[in-house]
Motif scaffolding. Structure first.
Motif, mmCIF file in Angstrom:
data_model
loop_
_atom_site.group_PDB
_atom_site.id
_atom_site.type_symbol
_atom_site.label_atom_id
_atom_site.label_comp_id
_atom_site.label_asym_id
_atom_site.label_seq_id
_atom_site.Cartn_x
_atom_site.Cartn_y
_atom_site.Cartn_z
ATOM 1 N N ARG A 29 0.857 -1.454 -0.076
ATOM 2 C CA ARG A 29 0.488 0.093 0.220
ATOM 3 C C ARG A 29 0.748 1.408 -0.303
ATOM 4 N N VAL A 30 0.758 2.250 -0.914
ATOM 5 C CA VAL A 30 1.669 3.019 -0.822
ATOM 6 C C VAL A 30 0.598 4.746 -1.383
ATOM 7 N N GLY A 31 0.927 5.729 -0.577
ATOM 8 C CA GLY A 31 0.973 6.539 -0.874
ATOM 9 C C GLY A 31 1.540 8.065 -1.216
ATOM 10 N N ALA A 32 1.371 8.580 -2.025
ATOM 11 C CA ALA A 32 2.719 9.196 -2.651
ATOM 12 C C ALA A 32 1.281 11.167 -2.343
ATOM 13 N N ALA A 33 2.503 12.090 -1.886
ATOM 14 C CA ALA A 33 1.413 13.346 -2.086
ATOM 15 C C ALA A 33 2.495 14.576 -2.781
ATOM 16 N N ILE A 34 1.984 15.241 -3.616
ATOM 17 C CA ILE A 34 3.020 16.927 -4.067
ATOM 18 C C ILE A 34 2.951 18.441 -3.941
ATOM 19 N N LEU A 35 4.301 18.347 -4.320
ATOM 20 C CA LEU A 35 3.795 20.191 -3.533
ATOM 21 C C LEU A 35 4.036 20.968 -5.295
ATOM 22 N N THR A 36 3.025 21.590 -5.350
ATOM 23 C CA THR A 36 2.986 22.378 -7.034
ATOM 24 C C THR A 36 3.497 23.737 -6.290
ATOM 25 N N ALA A 37 4.075 24.425 -7.574
ATOM 26 C CA ALA A 37 4.826 25.511 -7.305
ATOM 27 C C ALA A 37 3.523 26.934 -6.867
ATOM 28 N N SER A 38 1.548 26.582 -7.169
ATOM 29 C CA SER A 38 1.577 27.503 -6.659
ATOM 30 C C SER A 38 0.914 26.704 -5.399
ATOM 31 N N GLY A 39 1.751 25.363 -4.359
ATOM 32 C CA GLY A 39 1.460 25.811 -3.502
ATOM 33 C C GLY A 39 0.133 24.860 -2.592
ATOM 34 N N ARG A 40 -0.670 23.914 -3.586
ATOM 35 C CA ARG A 40 -1.545 23.315 -3.529
ATOM 36 C C ARG A 40 -0.618 21.942 -3.524
ATOM 37 N N VAL A 41 -1.100 20.824 -2.506
ATOM 38 C CA VAL A 41 -1.271 19.297 -2.405
ATOM 39 C C VAL A 41 -2.003 18.566 -3.056
ATOM 40 N N TYR A 42 -1.206 18.071 -3.807
ATOM 41 C CA TYR A 42 -1.700 16.608 -4.612
ATOM 42 C C TYR A 42 -1.608 15.545 -3.743
ATOM 43 N N ALA A 43 -3.000 14.804 -3.762
ATOM 44 C CA ALA A 43 -2.430 13.338 -3.214
ATOM 45 C C ALA A 43 -2.771 12.038 -4.350
ATOM 46 N N ALA A 76 7.879 19.079 -5.300
ATOM 47 C CA ALA A 76 8.645 18.437 -3.868
ATOM 48 C C ALA A 76 7.499 16.784 -4.844
ATOM 49 N N VAL A 77 7.541 15.681 -3.702
ATOM 50 C CA VAL A 77 7.420 14.890 -3.649
ATOM 51 C C VAL A 77 7.429 14.519 -2.227
ATOM 52 N N VAL A 78 6.273 13.311 -1.709
ATOM 53 C CA VAL A 78 6.472 12.026 -0.471
ATOM 54 C C VAL A 78 6.085 11.659 -0.996
ATOM 55 N N VAL A 79 7.220 10.272 -0.414
ATOM 56 C CA VAL A 79 6.010 8.925 -0.956
ATOM 57 C C VAL A 79 6.475 8.177 0.405
ATOM 58 N N TYR A 80 4.782 7.628 1.060
ATOM 59 C CA TYR A 80 4.740 7.180 1.803
ATOM 60 C C TYR A 80 4.832 5.236 1.792
ATOM 61 N N THR A 81 5.328 4.752 2.258
ATOM 62 C CA THR A 81 5.087 3.226 2.365
ATOM 63 C C THR A 81 4.786 2.981 3.917
ATOM 64 N N PRO A 82 4.301 1.534 4.273
ATOM 65 C CA PRO A 82 3.520 0.684 5.237
ATOM 66 C C PRO A 82 4.864 -0.165 6.206
ATOM 67 N N THR A 83 6.152 0.738 5.385
ATOM 68 C CA THR A 83 6.869 -0.983 6.218
ATOM 69 C C THR A 83 8.303 -0.296 6.711
ATOM 70 N N LYS A 84 8.934 -0.785 7.239
ATOM 71 C CA LYS A 84 10.522 -0.214 8.376
ATOM 72 C C LYS A 84 11.621 0.279 7.487
ATOM 73 N N GLN A 85 11.555 0.606 5.700
ATOM 74 C CA GLN A 85 12.693 0.930 5.113
ATOM 75 C C GLN A 85 11.699 2.206 4.501
ATOM 76 N N PRO A 86 12.774 3.002 4.207
ATOM 77 C CA PRO A 86 11.475 3.665 2.928
ATOM 78 C C PRO A 86 11.615 3.423 1.804
ATOM 79 N N THR A 87 11.014 3.919 0.538
ATOM 80 C CA THR A 87 10.592 3.192 -0.190
ATOM 81 C C THR A 87 10.738 4.008 -1.639
ATOM 82 N N LEU A 88 11.724 4.151 -2.341
ATOM 83 C CA LEU A 88 11.655 5.567 -3.194
ATOM 84 C C LEU A 88 11.229 4.951 -4.647
#
Ligand code: THU
Length: 134
Positions: A29-43, A76-88
């Protein structure tokens, strides 16, 4: 560079997006969120398919959602995985991030205190992109 408040917002959005992950085949299960130049966040979350090759990663879901809203610059991009190690991000997602965020900060977070912070040029050096078609 995202501010500390933007980072918290992105991380919260990525973690929440993972809850909507449609991943019955990989159960990853992976979730991601990005920050755009307008300052908005999209997930976005990963969306799998019985025809496995059509699976879409969380990063691309978030980016395509932003693009459909007219956004063209990713900071910016943030990636979340429900793991012990971060996922790229995978190779395909690195290429898609490059389209709109060639200098984006990429942050991976998980269920431990471990996190990874890097940049798109580090993840995809010598990238092919819009500049090559100009
Ligand atoms: N996946 C993502 O959504 N993002 C990544 O950064 C790595 C992989 C998804 C694709 C597929 O649904 C599952 O994780 C297993 O590869």
């Amino acid at each position: 560079m995202p501010t500390p408040a933007q980072r918290r917002r992105l991380e919260r959005a990525a973690r929440a997006a993972a809850e909507e992950s449609y991943s019955p085949y990989s159960e990853f299960r992976v979730g991601a969120a990005i920050l755009t130049a307008s300052g908005r966040v999209y997930a976005g979350c990963n969306v799998e398919n019985a025809s496995y090759g059509l699976c879409n990663c969380a990063e691309r879901t978030a980016i395509f959602t932003a693009a459909a809203e007219g956004e063209r610059q990713i900071r910016a991009v943030v990636v979340y995985t429900p793991t012990k190690q971060p996922t790229l991000p995978c190779g395909a997602c690195r290429q898609v991030i490059n389209e709109f965020g060639p200098d984006a900060v990429v942050i991976s977070v998980c269920d431990s205190d471990r996190r990874l912070e890097t940049t798109l040029p580090e993840l995809l050096p010598h990238a092919f992109g819009p500049k090559d078609l100009a």
